[in-house]
Write a protein that holds these residues in place. Structure first.
Motif, short mmCIF file in Angstrom:
data_model
loop_
_atom_site.label_atom_id
_atom_site.label_comp_id
_atom_site.label_asym_id
_atom_site.label_seq_id
_atom_site.Cartn_x
_atom_site.Cartn_y
_atom_site.Cartn_z
N PHE A 100 79.91 -13.18 -38.70
CA PHE A 100 80.25 -11.99 -37.94
C PHE A 100 79.51 -10.79 -38.49
O PHE A 100 79.48 -10.55 -39.70
N THR A 104 82.13 -7.20 -34.84
CA THR A 104 82.57 -8.44 -34.21
C THR A 104 84.09 -8.54 -34.30
O THR A 104 84.67 -8.35 -35.36
N ARG A 105 84.70 -8.84 -33.18
CA ARG A 105 86.16 -8.96 -33.14
C ARG A 105 86.55 -10.41 -33.22
O ARG A 105 86.23 -11.21 -32.33
N SER A 111 83.42 -14.25 -29.50
CA SER A 111 82.91 -14.34 -30.87
C SER A 111 82.73 -15.78 -31.33
O SER A 111 82.21 -16.02 -32.42
#
Length: 125
Positions: A100, A104-105, A111
């Motif tokens: 990530f 980035t979630r 993702s």
């Protein structure tokens, strides 16, 4: 390409416990669980990532669910305690081998690159 195989779904009574497992065919950076209830959109449940096992939970499962990972086995588990009828859904294991970047979630389905076929969990008496 990483394959994910889930197991452990089934019927559980309200207040009961169930453990879901997911085995990956290769190395993953992050693994997580999402669920989709009938007539609803897929939603984030929990995730674990990185060498330090950073963990995140959806508010709806905090204090009841616990995610853990066996890095040596490339596997992740979701321990579901105090099950509620609202937990009834198909649970999907998700994973990615992409680290990530900032922003980035972990709670976003976008993702994750790889998805399992899903395992059904029904909470009912």
């Amino acid at each position: 390409q990483v394959r994910l195989v889930e197991s452990g779904g089934g019927l559980v009574q309200p207040g009961g416990s169930l453990r879901l497992s997911c085995a990956a065919s290769g190395w993953t950076y992050a693994m997580g669980w999402f669920r989709q209830a009938p007539g609803k959109e897929r939603e984030f449940v929990a995730s674990i990532r990185g060498n330090s096992d950073v963990i995140e939970y959806a508010d709806s499962v905090k204090g009841r669910f616990s995610i853990s990972r066996d890095s040596a086995e490339n596997a992740v588990s979701l321990q579901m305690n105090s099950a509620e009828r609202e937990d009834t859904a198909v649970y999907y294991c998700a994973a990615t081998d992409t680290v990530f970047i900032v922003g980035t979630r972990a709670s976003s389905a976008r993702s994750y690159r790889y998805w399992g076929q899903g395992t059904r969990v029904t909470v009912s008496s």
